[in-house]
Write an enzyme that holds these catalytic residues in place. Structure first.
Site, PDB file in Angstrom:
ATOM      1  N   SER A 519       0.898  -1.190   0.083  1.00 52.90           N
ATOM      2  CA  SER A 519      -0.152  -0.263   0.099  1.00 52.90           C
ATOM      3  C   SER A 519       0.764   1.435   0.035  1.00 52.90           C
ATOM      4  O   SER A 519       1.976   1.299   0.606  1.00 52.90           O
ATOM      5  CB  SER A 519      -0.983  -0.021   1.350  1.00 52.90           C
ATOM      6  OG  SER A 519      -1.512   1.341   1.381  1.00 52.90           O
ATOM      7  N   TYR A 532      -4.012  -1.758   9.321  1.00 59.87           N
ATOM      8  CA  TYR A 532      -3.672  -2.071   7.983  1.00 59.87           C
ATOM      9  C   TYR A 532      -2.341  -1.998   7.580  1.00 59.87           C
ATOM     10  O   TYR A 532      -1.574  -2.894   7.134  1.00 59.87           O
ATOM     11  CB  TYR A 532      -4.651  -1.425   7.087  1.00 59.87           C
ATOM     12  CG  TYR A 532      -4.421  -1.680   5.573  1.00 59.87           C
ATOM     13  CD1 TYR A 532      -4.696  -2.886   5.108  1.00 59.87           C
ATOM     14  CD2 TYR A 532      -3.996  -0.570   4.932  1.00 59.87           C
ATOM     15  CE1 TYR A 532      -4.606  -3.138   3.557  1.00 59.87           C
ATOM     16  CE2 TYR A 532      -3.963  -0.660   3.408  1.00 59.87           C
ATOM     17  CZ  TYR A 532      -4.192  -1.999   2.795  1.00 59.87           C
ATOM     18  OH  TYR A 532      -4.024  -2.190   1.345  1.00 59.87           O
TER      19      TYR A 532
END
Length: 663
Positions: A519, A532
């Site tokens: 990410s 996350y």
């Protein structure tokens, strides 16, 4: 009831068969050319492989459809409905092809209907039967002195005339508008109508910022409807009593501006769109009187053709299409809509389903996919495992890889969704297999590895796309430690368990590549994503370490720091609806680049800038992020509320400046 259907493997036909299977009873006999049975079987998943669908060998261009006399004798008097959908739907087809398929094909279908003593004949015509009629064309109008600008228009009129004048049984005629993809799935199998202009919108999206206001003059009118509306409406109207010897307009009741249509697709694509539209009656008249004839001249012969054809060829637009860009006819559907009232069947507004049409086109039909010879050379014949393969990035990646000749192995939790994706890939001629697995269950991952080693002769590439995201601030997480456990379980432990199971085989063969979807948040550290981003950062670190250990064994790794992508994973955060995101197909482009070029990392400019900011001026970076923390609230899901909030101007501005960052 018992049915006989031509064109069952066609775009409208196969959805119509699915409607009959779902809503009606009785056998459905479908005309299939000799040797084309596998094509019918490829689409059988649409009707759950129902044994009620029975192929009948024949040929559209032969007398009586070429159906064997024995079959006709056995079924004489048993067929209640004959549906004739087989035809040429190609505006660029030759006069001979249009005559053979549209005129002769209809005559032969009528012969077959007479031979089996069918009770009713249903003919799928087209709004093209109205030719160049200018004005309102009602459903009881047919021969109105109209001209025919192409052989397609001429033969659609002629085939409908055959039905009206020669049918020996009651008939019903259906005139669809320009038919686009399914309004739920976006599925379509050919480039036609507005799809010719989607590559231009893709170029626009890639060249201009989405916030840039544009202005344009009108381009006349068109009329489009989704295929599922056509199939459902036909089924409903065909079985309603008292409607024989009538025509039905399966159209959008409101004429659609070409400019509005293009702008709607531009918004769906995330491209710059219109702020000022000069679309009005005056520009419609210009389109009708000047643009149409000019386009026809371009498609014809002379200097216009010589100059324009190479340009149009590069854009993938047949010149013949341009002369039909403006539709002078307004099609009245009052009677059809009245008959459908109360059924729940009505044509949806294009804006409600344009995003799925765009997504399907970008995943499956974008000409750039099959033109990518470098990626094809890299993946053709390769066995590639893709996790998270039933939605979002994983699904789009699997579809792209299969289109380029890879044998894709799909892994996800839901067996039903997996099989549906496999069927879709196989229907398009690709190679795919399904392995259901819950990657957060480490025992299941071990079992998956054993199954893959048993069934496959080595794995060339692994794409770790499965993931879980949680957007929740620390102040709402003190009593939710399981959020951190859940994200680590799938994003880190599940991923490395699978890699540790598959990399020994890669190392033994001295070749293999792993693509990890990380990410942009690992580089930018936005607030509310501690669970996350920590799981993705752990995966990044593990990958960097083992890359050095396996380098001399021929096993390589690529980490993609992916920006914000429009996937089901971000759906709970309603703020993202107004934020700039990339599509799953754009994300798949990055994955394909990773598979082809095998770089260590793929980063975006925004991600690299964020990483640099943290390294050079960490206090300033934290100050900016703290402002963002207060600007963007927790989502409704994180707060335990059902009410989402829409984005403010300040939120949209910051999201546009720091494009792709998770807020």
């Amino acid at each position: 009831m018992t049915y006989f259907v031509t064109g069952a493997t066609g775009f409208i036909g196969r959805r119509f068969i699915a409607e009959l299977v779902e809503r009606r009873t009785g056998d459905i006999h479908v005309l299939v050319r000799s040797g084309s049975e596998p094509k019918l079987e490829r689409y059988a998943y649409l009707w759950d492989h129902s044994p009620r669908v029975k192929p009948v060998t024949g040929e559209l261009t032969e007398e009586g459809l070429g159906v064997a006399e024995e079959w006709v004798a056995d079924h004489s008097g048993t067929i209640e409905h004959v549906f004739h959908l087989a035809a040429s739907y190609d505006m660029t087809a030759s006069a001979d092809q249009n005559d053979r398929l549209n005129l002769d094909g209809t005559m032969h279908a009528l012969q077959l209907a007479g031979n089996v003593k069918a009770e009713r004949f249903h003919h799928v015509s087209s709004i093209a039967a109205a030719g160049d009629f200018a004005g309102t064309f009602t459903e009881d109008m047919f021969e109105e002195g109209q001209g025919f600008p192409s052989d397609y228009h001429r033969t659609k009129f002629g085939s409908e005339k055959l039905v009206r004048e020669t049918a020996t049984m009651p008939w019903r005629v259906y005139r669809p508008a320009v038919v686009v993809g399914d309004s739920v799935t976006g599925e379509i199998d050919k480039i036609d109508g507005p799809y010719y202009f989607l590559p231009l919108l893709k170029m626009l999206r890639n060249a201009l910022p989405p916030w840039l206001p544009l202005a344009a003059a009108g381009l006349g009118r068109t009329n489009v409807v989704p295929v599922d509306y056509v199939a459902r409406a036909m089924d409903e109207l065909a079985h309603k009593p008292g409607l024989d010897n009538r025509a039905f307009h399966l159209v959008n009741p409101e004429p659609q501006s070409n400019l509005d249509l293009i702008d709607t697709f531009a918004r769906a694509a995330g491209a710059a769109h219109l702020a000022v539209s000069l679309d009005n009656d005056l520009t419609d008249n210009v389109a009708e009187k000047i643009v149409g004839p000019l386009m026809a001249r371009t498609a014809g012969s002379g200097p216009g053709r010589t100059i324009s054809r190479p340009v149009l060829a590069r854009m993938g637009i047949p010149p013949e299409v341009l002369s039909h860009l403006h539709m002078p006819t307004i099609f009245d559907a009052t009677a059809t809509l009245a008959e459908l009232e109360g059924s729940g069947i009505e044509p949806p507004a294009l804006a409600t389903y344009a995003p799925v049409l765009w997504e399907y086109w970008e995943e499956h039909l974008d000409p750039a996919i099959r033109a990518d010879s470098a990626t094809r050379a890299a993946v053709e014949g390769q066995t590639i495992v893709v996790t998270g393969a039933t939605s979002g990035i994983g699904r789009s990646t699997a579809i792209r890889l299969a289109a380029l000749g890879a044998s894709v192995v799909l892994v996800a939790r839901g067996a039903e969704d997996l099989q549906r994706t496999v069927d879709e890939i196989r229907a398009e001629g690709g190679s795919a297999s399904a392995y259901p697995c819950d990657l957060s269950d480490l025992d299941s991952v071990d079992a998956l590895v054993k199954d893959l080693e048993r069934d496959l002769d080595g794995i060339d590439v692994l794409v770790n796309s499965a993931g879980r995201s949680i957007r929740r601030s620390l102040r709402l997480s003190y009593d939710r430690f399981h959020d951190f456990e859940r994200t680590m379980q799938l994003n880190y432990f599940g991923a490395i368990r699978l890699m540790m199971g598959l990399t020994p085989g890669m190392a033994h063969r001295k070749r293999g590549h792993v693509v990890n979807i990380s990410s942009i948040g690992v580089q930018t550290n936005p607030p509310r994503f501690s669970a996350y981003i920590a799981s993705k950062a752990a995966l990044d670190s593990w990958t960097r370490v083992v890359s050095s250990e396996l380098f001399d064994r021929g096993v390589t790794f690529t980490t993609i720091h992916m920006p914000l992508v429009r996937t089901p994973m971000i759906a709970p955060t309603k703020l993202y609806d107004a934020f700039p995101t990339i599509s799953p197909a754009q994300a798949a482009d990055l994955v394909l680049k990773a598979v082809r070029d095998k770089p260590h990392e793929i980063n975006t400019l925004g991600g690299t800038a964020g990483e640099l900011g943290h390294a050079v001026a960490p206090r300033m970076a934290f100050r900016v992020l703290n402002r963002a923390y207060h600007l963007f609230p927790d989502s409704a899901a994180a707060r335990g509320s059902s009410a989402g909030t829409s984005a403010t101007r300040a939120q949209r501005t910051l999201a546009s400046i720091l494009k792709g960052v998770h807020w």
